[in-house]
Design an enzyme around this catalytic site. Structure first.
Site, mmCIF file in Angstrom:
data_model
loop_
_atom_site.group_PDB
_atom_site.id
_atom_site.type_symbol
_atom_site.label_atom_id
_atom_site.label_comp_id
_atom_site.label_asym_id
_atom_site.label_seq_id
_atom_site.Cartn_x
_atom_site.Cartn_y
_atom_site.Cartn_z
ATOM 1 N N PHE A 25 0.680 -1.117 0.104
ATOM 2 C CA PHE A 25 -0.104 -0.020 -0.037
ATOM 3 C C PHE A 25 0.822 1.167 -0.168
ATOM 4 O O PHE A 25 1.672 1.267 0.911
ATOM 5 C CB PHE A 25 -0.959 -0.046 1.148
ATOM 6 C CG PHE A 25 -1.908 1.037 1.349
ATOM 7 C CD1 PHE A 25 -3.104 1.219 0.545
ATOM 8 C CD2 PHE A 25 -1.663 2.189 2.566
ATOM 9 C CE1 PHE A 25 -3.902 2.204 0.828
ATOM 10 C CE2 PHE A 25 -2.611 3.006 2.435
ATOM 11 C CZ PHE A 25 -3.740 3.172 1.756
ATOM 12 N N SER A 93 3.320 -6.988 2.696
ATOM 13 C CA SER A 93 2.403 -5.970 3.407
ATOM 14 C C SER A 93 1.117 -6.079 2.766
ATOM 15 O O SER A 93 0.572 -7.223 2.642
ATOM 16 C CB SER A 93 2.926 -4.829 3.328
ATOM 17 O OG SER A 93 2.158 -3.877 4.163
ATOM 18 N N MET A 94 0.455 -5.229 2.139
ATOM 19 C CA MET A 94 -0.989 -5.298 1.472
ATOM 20 C C MET A 94 -0.877 -6.262 0.420
ATOM 21 O O MET A 94 -2.019 -7.058 0.194
ATOM 22 C CB MET A 94 -1.244 -3.882 1.114
ATOM 23 C CG MET A 94 -2.616 -4.215 0.281
ATOM 24 S SD MET A 94 -3.291 -2.568 -0.562
ATOM 25 C CE MET A 94 -2.223 -2.654 -2.241
ATOM 26 N N ASP A 194 9.026 -4.306 13.189
ATOM 27 C CA ASP A 194 8.076 -3.777 12.002
ATOM 28 C C ASP A 194 7.258 -2.618 12.628
ATOM 29 O O ASP A 194 6.303 -2.747 13.518
ATOM 30 C CB ASP A 194 7.014 -4.803 11.191
ATOM 31 C CG ASP A 194 6.545 -4.264 10.103
ATOM 32 O OD1 ASP A 194 6.060 -3.174 10.187
ATOM 33 O OD2 ASP A 194 6.085 -5.057 9.334
ATOM 34 N N HIS A 224 10.029 -2.828 8.290
ATOM 35 C CA HIS A 224 8.673 -3.464 7.502
ATOM 36 C C HIS A 224 9.303 -3.918 6.001
ATOM 37 O O HIS A 224 8.613 -4.859 5.539
ATOM 38 C CB HIS A 224 7.821 -2.443 7.461
ATOM 39 C CG HIS A 224 6.553 -2.804 6.710
ATOM 40 N ND1 HIS A 224 5.671 -3.686 7.150
ATOM 41 C CD2 HIS A 224 5.914 -2.177 5.638
ATOM 42 C CE1 HIS A 224 4.670 -3.892 6.269
ATOM 43 N NE2 HIS A 224 4.885 -2.973 5.197
#
Length: 259
Positions: A25, A93-94, A194, A224
């Site tokens: 994202f 992530s996303m 993260d 992250h």
């Protein structure tokens, strides 16, 4: 709008085993480019698309939502399935959530998943304000470049468009409900330090999927965006070994190039 330098999509025509990589994202393909190139160098067919609204300016993302981002990776998956015998889906992530939904919806067409710091929920009190706040304020401070490694930077937006964040929150709920439909072999690599996605998200995913072939790996040296961080090589090597275990023809003479 022109794409930011370095944020372009990446594709490589390789052998009969394909990999679809999904970025995060407000991020871009740049965050996964070294991973994609590592896999391409080993004879795999690779697709790393640029998600709609990403890689240009944050205002362009205001008019997109999760349906647009998911439709893009689903198109890429279908394209890979036309050319490859087996297709794996990786995500950051996303992008991990996008990968999980592809697995839930497409079943055996997805051979396996590798997720790096996958997102499952928009956290914090601000998340509950999104339905109203998005009509009052267009954006908030961004989340790019959560990286421990000095000199390593992520290309992405320094502002988060709130309409898109609201859509992301809805998307995570959709994916969470579908997690029991995920049965594929799965590797989850996550960073204890993260600052964007807490370890609770990986724990939630691992606890709800129906996969029985599951590997969990801690990325102790990274934040992250671990694909650009100290543990990047480990991610690349573990993912390639995972493919090799499930698709043993990878890397053997006469097969890595589709011959």
């Amino acid at each position: 709008m022109p794409v930011l330098p370095g944020a372009e999509p990446y594709r490589h025509e390789g052998g009969e085993v394909g990999v679809l990589l999904c970025h995060g994202f407000t991020g871009s393909p740049q965050s996964l480019r070294p991973w994609a190139e590592y896999l391409a160098e080993r004879g795999l067919t690779v697709s790393l698309p640029l998600l709609p609204g990403h890689g240009t300016r944050w205002e362009d993302m205001q008019v997109t939502g999760w349906q647009d981002w998911y439709a893009e990776v689903e198109r890429e998956l279908r394209s890979l399935l036309e050319r490859c015998e087996r297709v794996f889906v990786f995500g950051l992530s996303m992008g991990g959530a996008l990968a999980l939904r592809l697995a839930a919806k497409h079943g055996d067409a997805v051979a396996g998943l590798v997720l790096v710091n996958p997102g499952n929920k928009v956290h914090g009190l601000a998340a509950h304000a999104l339905p109203v706040a998005r009509h009052l304020v267009p954006s908030t401070k961004g989340i790019v470049s959560d990286i421990a490694k000095p000199g390593s930077e992520e290309i992405g937006y320094h502002r988060i468009p709130l309409h898109a964040a609201h859509s992301l929150r809805r998307f995570f709920r959709v994916v969470d409900a579908e997690l029991p439909q995920v049965t594929q072999p799965l590797v989850v690599l996550h960073s204890p330090r993260d600052h964007v996605v807490p370890p609770a998200d990986s724990a939630r995913i691992l606890g709800r999927v129906s996969s029985t072939d599951v590997t969990e790996i801690l990325l102790e040296q990274s934040y992250h965006v671990a694909t650009l961080d100290h543990d990047a090589d480990r991610i690349f090597e573990e993912s390639h070994a995972f493919i090799g275990r499930l698709a043993p023809s990878v890397g053997k003479e006469g097969t890595a190039t589709g011959g």
